[in-house]
Motif scaffolding. Sequence first.
Motif, PDB file in Angstrom:
ATOM      1  N   LEU A   1       8.139 -56.904 -41.193  1.00  0.00           N
ATOM      2  CA  LEU A   1       7.961 -55.524 -40.744  1.00  0.00           C
ATOM      3  C   LEU A   1       6.568 -54.981 -41.088  1.00  0.00           C
ATOM      4  N   ALA A   2       5.796 -55.780 -41.825  1.00  0.00           N
ATOM      5  CA  ALA A   2       4.481 -55.315 -42.278  1.00  0.00           C
ATOM      6  C   ALA A   2       3.571 -54.841 -41.153  1.00  0.00           C
ATOM      7  N   PRO A   3       3.510 -55.535 -39.984  1.00  0.00           N
ATOM      8  CA  PRO A   3       2.625 -55.061 -38.908  1.00  0.00           C
ATOM      9  C   PRO A   3       2.963 -53.660 -38.410  1.00  0.00           C
ATOM     10  N   ALA A   4       4.195 -53.215 -38.644  1.00  0.00           N
ATOM     11  CA  ALA A   4       4.590 -51.880 -38.161  1.00  0.00           C
ATOM     12  C   ALA A   4       4.180 -50.769 -39.110  1.00  0.00           C
ATOM     13  N   LYS A   5       3.794 -51.117 -40.344  1.00  0.00           N
ATOM     14  CA  LYS A   5       3.512 -50.094 -41.354  1.00  0.00           C
ATOM     15  C   LYS A   5       2.416 -49.115 -40.942  1.00  0.00           C
ATOM     16  N   PRO A   6       1.262 -49.587 -40.391  1.00  0.00           N
ATOM     17  CA  PRO A   6       0.235 -48.616 -39.981  1.00  0.00           C
ATOM     18  C   PRO A   6       0.735 -47.634 -38.942  1.00  0.00           C
ATOM     19  N   TYR A   7       1.584 -48.113 -38.027  1.00  0.00           N
ATOM     20  CA  TYR A   7       2.113 -47.234 -36.986  1.00  0.00           C
ATOM     21  C   TYR A   7       3.091 -46.222 -37.570  1.00  0.00           C
ATOM     22  N   VAL A   8       3.858 -46.657 -38.547  1.00  0.00           N
ATOM     23  CA  VAL A   8       4.792 -45.740 -39.216  1.00  0.00           C
ATOM     24  C   VAL A   8       4.013 -44.653 -39.952  1.00  0.00           C
ATOM     25  N   ASN A   9       2.960 -45.048 -40.672  1.00  0.00           N
ATOM     26  CA  ASN A   9       2.141 -44.076 -41.398  1.00  0.00           C
ATOM     27  C   ASN A   9       1.492 -43.078 -40.448  1.00  0.00           C
ATOM     28  N   SER A  10       1.009 -43.565 -39.309  1.00  0.00           N
ATOM     29  CA  SER A  10       0.402 -42.673 -38.315  1.00  0.00           C
ATOM     30  C   SER A  10       1.438 -41.716 -37.745  1.00  0.00           C
ATOM     31  N   PHE A  11       2.637 -42.243 -37.489  1.00  0.00           N
ATOM     32  CA  PHE A  11       3.713 -41.402 -36.959  1.00  0.00           C
ATOM     33  C   PHE A  11       4.051 -40.285 -37.930  1.00  0.00           C
ATOM     34  N   VAL A  12       4.157 -40.622 -39.220  1.00  0.00           N
ATOM     35  CA  VAL A  12       4.494 -39.621 -40.241  1.00  0.00           C
ATOM     36  C   VAL A  12       3.414 -38.554 -40.326  1.00  0.00           C
ATOM     37  N   SER A  13       2.147 -38.971 -40.341  1.00  0.00           N
ATOM     38  CA  SER A  13       1.048 -38.010 -40.462  1.00  0.00           C
ATOM     39  C   SER A  13       0.948 -37.100 -39.249  1.00  0.00           C
ATOM     40  N   ILE A  14       1.290 -37.610 -38.071  1.00  0.00           N
ATOM     41  CA  ILE A  14       1.220 -36.798 -36.846  1.00  0.00           C
ATOM     42  C   ILE A  14       2.403 -35.841 -36.743  1.00  0.00           C
ATOM     43  N   ILE A  15       3.590 -36.343 -37.058  1.00  0.00           N
ATOM     44  CA  ILE A  15       4.795 -35.533 -36.839  1.00  0.00           C
ATOM     45  C   ILE A  15       5.008 -34.484 -37.923  1.00  0.00           C
ATOM     46  N   THR A  16       4.456 -34.700 -39.110  1.00  0.00           N
ATOM     47  CA  THR A  16       4.697 -33.778 -40.222  1.00  0.00           C
ATOM     48  C   THR A  16       4.322 -32.334 -39.895  1.00  0.00           C
ATOM     49  N   PRO A  17       3.096 -32.042 -39.391  1.00  0.00           N
ATOM     50  CA  PRO A  17       2.778 -30.646 -39.062  1.00  0.00           C
ATOM     51  C   PRO A  17       3.715 -30.040 -38.015  1.00  0.00           C
ATOM     52  N   TRP A  18       4.168 -30.865 -37.070  1.00  0.00           N
ATOM     53  CA  TRP A  18       5.072 -30.361 -36.037  1.00  0.00           C
ATOM     54  C   TRP A  18       6.449 -30.042 -36.606  1.00  0.00           C
ATOM     55  N   LEU A  19       6.891 -30.840 -37.572  1.00  0.00           N
ATOM     56  CA  LEU A  19       8.159 -30.543 -38.236  1.00  0.00           C
ATOM     57  C   LEU A  19       8.064 -29.236 -39.015  1.00  0.00           C
ATOM     58  N   ILE A  20       6.934 -29.025 -39.697  1.00  0.00           N
ATOM     59  CA  ILE A  20       6.717 -27.773 -40.427  1.00  0.00           C
ATOM     60  C   ILE A  20       6.739 -26.602 -39.454  1.00  0.00           C
ATOM     61  N   PHE A  21       6.035 -26.751 -38.324  1.00  0.00           N
ATOM     62  CA  PHE A  21       5.980 -25.685 -37.319  1.00  0.00           C
ATOM     63  C   PHE A  21       7.377 -25.375 -36.778  1.00  0.00           C
ATOM     64  N   ALA A  22       8.139 -26.423 -36.466  1.00  0.00           N
ATOM     65  CA  ALA A  22       9.478 -26.225 -35.892  1.00  0.00           C
ATOM     66  C   ALA A  22      10.401 -25.520 -36.880  1.00  0.00           C
ATOM     67  N   GLN A  23      10.333 -25.912 -38.150  1.00  0.00           N
ATOM     68  CA  GLN A  23      11.168 -25.268 -39.171  1.00  0.00           C
ATOM     69  C   GLN A  23      10.844 -23.774 -39.271  1.00  0.00           C
ATOM     70  N   LEU A  24       9.549 -23.469 -39.326  1.00  0.00           N
ATOM     71  CA  LEU A  24       9.138 -22.071 -39.459  1.00  0.00           C
ATOM     72  C   LEU A  24       9.516 -21.265 -38.224  1.00  0.00           C
ATOM     73  N   LEU A  25       9.344 -21.853 -37.047  1.00  0.00           N
ATOM     74  CA  LEU A  25       9.678 -21.134 -35.815  1.00  0.00           C
ATOM     75  C   LEU A  25      11.161 -20.783 -35.776  1.00  0.00           C
ATOM     76  N   LEU A  26      12.021 -21.733 -36.085  1.00  0.00           N
ATOM     77  CA  LEU A  26      13.457 -21.470 -36.082  1.00  0.00           C
ATOM     78  C   LEU A  26      13.829 -20.419 -37.123  1.00  0.00           C
ATOM     79  N   THR A  27      13.163 -20.467 -38.269  1.00  0.00           N
ATOM     80  CA  THR A  27      13.439 -19.487 -39.322  1.00  0.00           C
ATOM     81  C   THR A  27      12.985 -18.096 -38.908  1.00  0.00           C
ATOM     82  N   PHE A  28      11.779 -17.981 -38.363  1.00  0.00           N
ATOM     83  CA  PHE A  28      11.220 -16.674 -38.008  1.00  0.00           C
ATOM     84  C   PHE A  28      11.879 -16.073 -36.771  1.00  0.00           C
ATOM     85  N   CYS A  29      12.508 -16.918 -35.938  1.00  0.00           N
ATOM     86  CA  CYS A  29      13.226 -16.375 -34.778  1.00  0.00           C
ATOM     87  C   CYS A  29      14.418 -15.522 -35.220  1.00  0.00           C
ATOM     88  N   LYS A  30      14.905 -15.771 -36.433  1.00  0.00           N
ATOM     89  CA  LYS A  30      16.039 -14.992 -36.944  1.00  0.00           C
ATOM     90  C   LYS A  30      15.607 -13.657 -37.527  1.00  0.00           C
TER      91      LYS A  30
END
Length: 314
Positions: free
Chosen positions: A30-59
Amino acid sequence: MLRFLKNWTLPIAMLIGTLAYLVFAKWSFLAPAKPYVNSFVSIITPWLIFAQLLLTFCKIDLKELKPKRWHLWLLMIQGFSCALTAGVLLCVPMGELSKGFWEGMMVCLICPTATAAAVITGKLGGNAATLTTYTLLSNLLGAVMVPLVFPLVEPHEGLTFWVAFLKILSKVFPLLLAPFFVALFLKHYVRNVHRWLMEHSGMAFYIWAFALALVMGQTARSLINSDLSAWFVALGGLFTCAVQFLLGKRIGSVYHDRISAGQALGQKNTVLAIWMASAYLHPLATIAPGSYVLWQNIVNSYQLWKKRKKENLT
């Protein structure tokens, strides 16, 4: 089965994240997939933060945004403790390990309240409305203080303070406050979407659980691959977690809102904290908010278990 998963979402997410890392670490194919996993985590993290805040603030109903006295006390603690820690970093000469330790505590102190804190507060019988108000206020404080303090304690070569300030501000400020303005826009101009988000606001808890699993994988990697110095920095996360939960509950007790104030100061948006530390601070500093994930969710899991136990006895 569904009830079990719902009751134990947090420890299950933590376990899945840790096991996922161990699988990747053990199986070499699975080692060849590690760079792609790290890139996925770094890209998706800000969007997860944004989505959490948006759902919270909509209330949030603007009419219900009524600051409480304990909000002011907690904001003062959050801001003053961050400034004090930054002062130590600026005034006291220290080595790499000590610098990582103090910077790790600093990011744990200034990090805003977790979006899922309102959900946990509701489950514990606290006032989710006052907690959500504090979440917005702590995000505003963090959006201002992080760009001011981080460039001072961790200057980047070739960047002046103001260039670094504007760079961090351009990334942190929109991430923390844009969801609030988007929520207001949807409420007034795209009501169908706003209504749908309100009806599904509970997704914020499960988005946070998914983000928690990702973060636990990173935390497990940091702790397993590091020497004893990592555990020393992790103690900074434990110390700040214990102090903030205790102070929050103590101040909340005075104003008859113990649960909400405890969660407001103690439960942090650790996904955001790890992202900020990895982007702008010493590499060792990420271990403190990474360990904070573990400490605060042990506290949360214990509180939820204790609440369920009490309900079963009555």
